[in-house]
Design a protein around this motif. Structure first.
Motif, mmCIF file in Angstrom:
data_model
loop_
_atom_site.group_PDB
_atom_site.id
_atom_site.type_symbol
_atom_site.label_atom_id
_atom_site.label_comp_id
_atom_site.label_asym_id
_atom_site.label_seq_id
_atom_site.Cartn_x
_atom_site.Cartn_y
_atom_site.Cartn_z
ATOM 1 N N HIS A 25 32.939 15.138 37.392
ATOM 2 C CA HIS A 25 32.435 14.017 38.187
ATOM 3 C C HIS A 25 31.019 14.279 38.689
ATOM 4 N N SER A 26 30.630 15.547 38.810
ATOM 5 C CA SER A 26 29.316 15.880 39.365
ATOM 6 C C SER A 26 28.419 16.648 38.405
ATOM 7 N N TYR A 27 29.003 17.211 37.348
ATOM 8 C CA TYR A 27 28.228 18.058 36.438
ATOM 9 C C TYR A 27 28.391 17.583 35.003
ATOM 10 N N SER A 28 27.348 17.825 34.203
ATOM 11 C CA SER A 28 27.475 17.588 32.768
ATOM 12 C C SER A 28 28.392 18.655 32.182
ATOM 13 N N PRO A 29 28.961 18.425 31.010
ATOM 14 C CA PRO A 29 29.856 19.440 30.417
ATOM 15 C C PRO A 29 29.206 20.815 30.299
ATOM 16 N N GLY A 30 27.933 20.852 29.891
ATOM 17 C CA GLY A 30 27.242 22.133 29.754
ATOM 18 C C GLY A 30 26.997 22.791 31.094
ATOM 19 N N GLN A 31 26.587 22.007 32.089
ATOM 20 C CA GLN A 31 26.356 22.557 33.420
ATOM 21 C C GLN A 31 27.648 23.107 34.024
ATOM 22 N N LEU A 32 28.753 22.397 33.815
ATOM 23 C CA LEU A 32 30.035 22.842 34.357
ATOM 24 C C LEU A 32 30.452 24.166 33.738
ATOM 25 N N ALA A 33 30.282 24.280 32.415
ATOM 26 C CA ALA A 33 30.633 25.538 31.746
ATOM 27 C C ALA A 33 29.790 26.690 32.288
ATOM 28 N N LEU A 34 28.480 26.453 32.464
ATOM 29 C CA LEU A 34 27.602 27.509 32.962
ATOM 30 C C LEU A 34 27.963 27.903 34.391
ATOM 31 N N LEU A 35 28.135 26.936 35.276
ATOM 32 C CA LEU A 35 28.441 27.246 36.670
ATOM 33 C C LEU A 35 29.765 28.001 36.770
ATOM 34 N N ARG A 36 30.747 27.548 35.998
ATOM 35 C CA ARG A 36 32.058 28.204 35.998
ATOM 36 C C ARG A 36 31.934 29.677 35.629
ATOM 37 N N PHE A 37 31.133 29.971 34.607
ATOM 38 C CA PHE A 37 31.068 31.351 34.139
ATOM 39 C C PHE A 37 30.005 32.178 34.849
ATOM 40 N N LEU A 38 29.070 31.542 35.525
ATOM 41 C CA LEU A 38 28.221 32.304 36.444
ATOM 42 C C LEU A 38 29.074 32.879 37.571
ATOM 43 N N ILE A 39 29.963 32.044 38.091
ATOM 44 C CA ILE A 39 30.878 32.505 39.141
ATOM 45 C C ILE A 39 31.778 33.614 38.600
ATOM 46 N N ALA A 40 32.333 33.392 37.402
ATOM 47 C CA ALA A 40 33.216 34.396 36.796
ATOM 48 C C ALA A 40 32.471 35.696 36.530
ATOM 49 N N SER A 41 31.217 35.598 36.085
ATOM 50 C CA SER A 41 30.428 36.795 35.772
ATOM 51 C C SER A 41 30.170 37.640 37.009
ATOM 52 N N VAL A 42 29.832 36.975 38.105
ATOM 53 C CA VAL A 42 29.597 37.709 39.357
ATOM 54 C C VAL A 42 30.884 38.369 39.825
ATOM 55 N N PHE A 43 31.982 37.637 39.743
ATOM 56 C CA PHE A 43 33.267 38.188 40.168
ATOM 57 C C PHE A 43 33.655 39.377 39.298
ATOM 58 N N MET A 44 33.482 39.237 37.966
ATOM 59 C CA MET A 44 33.829 40.321 37.049
ATOM 60 C C MET A 44 32.927 41.534 37.265
ATOM 61 N N ALA A 45 31.672 41.299 37.639
ATOM 62 C CA ALA A 45 30.772 42.418 37.921
ATOM 63 C C ALA A 45 31.272 43.212 39.118
ATOM 64 N N GLY A 46 31.756 42.506 40.143
ATOM 65 C CA GLY A 46 32.314 43.195 41.299
ATOM 66 C C GLY A 46 33.540 44.015 40.938
ATOM 67 N N VAL A 47 34.418 43.429 40.105
ATOM 68 C CA VAL A 47 35.614 44.145 39.662
ATOM 69 C C VAL A 47 35.224 45.377 38.845
ATOM 70 N N ALA A 48 34.220 45.210 37.966
ATOM 71 C CA ALA A 48 33.780 46.319 37.114
ATOM 72 C C ALA A 48 33.200 47.464 37.945
ATOM 73 N N LEU A 49 32.465 47.132 39.023
ATOM 74 C CA LEU A 49 31.898 48.177 39.881
ATOM 75 C C LEU A 49 32.994 48.962 40.599
ATOM 76 N N VAL A 50 34.054 48.263 40.984
ATOM 77 C CA VAL A 50 35.139 48.916 41.713
ATOM 78 C C VAL A 50 36.020 49.740 40.782
#
Length: 298
Positions: A32-57
């Motif tokens: 409703h607020s993002y284009s399909p490409g923008q939604l995919a990017l935002l979703r995985f930017l969040i996932a990437s940051v979260f996974m980076a934290g998990v990887a550091l721990v």
């Protein structure tokens, strides 16, 4: 290390089902607020940051330089192509229908094995593929009617094909890296490719309502990160064939979520088509077990 209790494994599997069942609902809200490409990017930017934290721990291994091209290929099919196609296609189908069509990936794995890998495919598997494609037609009929379907909605089937290719390649490298290491590099590689959708994304984030940004935040953390980690944990302790059976619960749970959170009506034809698709997928997955049982009783 002691194996986990059945109760703990059941809870972990249930969490994976809930996370992945939420995925089409979160996508529907985010579009409703993002284009399909923008939604995919935002979703995985969040996932990437979260996974980076998990990887550091927890720590992850470094990839072998010769494997880098294949890790990029995994990111392309598992993240970039799969989720871009899924988001574009879901603009034209309901979340319930999307959850069923996305689960057809094992059927396309059979076709890939035959046409690309020159593997012998049994008559049983060909029958499963034909039955599954019939189920896909029933889902489309129940969702919008065969005459009114927008061909762009079929991009969800392209997403299923991309997922099948991802799993076929992943099998080759699964023994070299831990599930956490594979998941991290796959997510990071795919996110890097999705950066082509960066123009306009910051403004879209600012303009989007809080509820939709929260929906995307949940989408990035739970289905895109935690579910992969939990699934890797399950596969350490349960055979793939047994664990995969739980995945057949994703579409019905997604249908209930879509009806509850989005107010989508559950069409009888979509349910019927979902049953056909999932039955064919189950038959493909359990073929070896059934054939072994028949030989033992013969």
């Amino acid at each position: 290390m002691n194996p986990p209790s059945p109760v703990k494994l059941t809870l972990v599997i249930a969490s994976v089902i809930l996370c992945w069942a939420y995925s089409p609902i979160g996508v529907h809200m985010g579009l409703h607020s993002y284009s399909p490409g923008q939604l995919a990017l935002l979703r995985f930017l969040i996932a990437s940051v979260f996974m980076a934290g998990v990887a550091l721990v927890m720590g992850i291994g470094r990839p072998n330089l010769r494997d880098l091209p294949w890790l990029l290929v995994l990111g392309f099919f598992g993240v970039f192509l799969h989720h871009t196609s899924l988001n574009y296609g879901q603009q034209f189908v309901t979340a319930a229908a999307s959850s069923v069509l996305a689960q057809s990936a094992p059927l396309f794995s059979v076709l890939i094995a035959f046409f690309c890998l020159n593997e012998r495919v049994s008559a049983w598997r060909w029958g499963c593929v034909l039955l599954g494609l019939l189920g896909v037609l029933v889902v489309i009929w129940g969702d919008h009617g065969l005459g009114d379907i927008d061909p762009r909605g079929l991009l969800i089937l392209l997403a299923a094909v991309a997922w099948s290719v991802y799993f076929a390649i992943q099998k080759r490298y699964a023994h070299r890296y831990s599930p956490l290491t594979m998941a991290c590099y796959m997510v990071w590689a795919g996110t890097l490719m999705l950066l082509v959708n960066l123009p306009g994304l910051p403004a879209a984030v600012i303009q989007a309502p809080l509820a939709q940004n929260l929906a995307v935040l949940v989408l990035g953390i739970f289905p895109s990160a935690l579910a992969y980690l939990a699934w890797g944990y399950v596969l350490k302790h349960v055979d793939v064939s047994r664990a995969s059976v739980a995945m057949y619960l994703i579409p019905p749970v997604a249908m209930l979520m879509a009806a509850t959170l989005l107010g989508e009506p559950i069409a009888l034809q979509v349910v019927m088509g979902g049953v056909i698709v999932l039955a064919s997928v189950a038959a493909v997955s359990l073929e070896k077990h059934w054939m072994r049982s028949l030989r033992c009783t013969a």
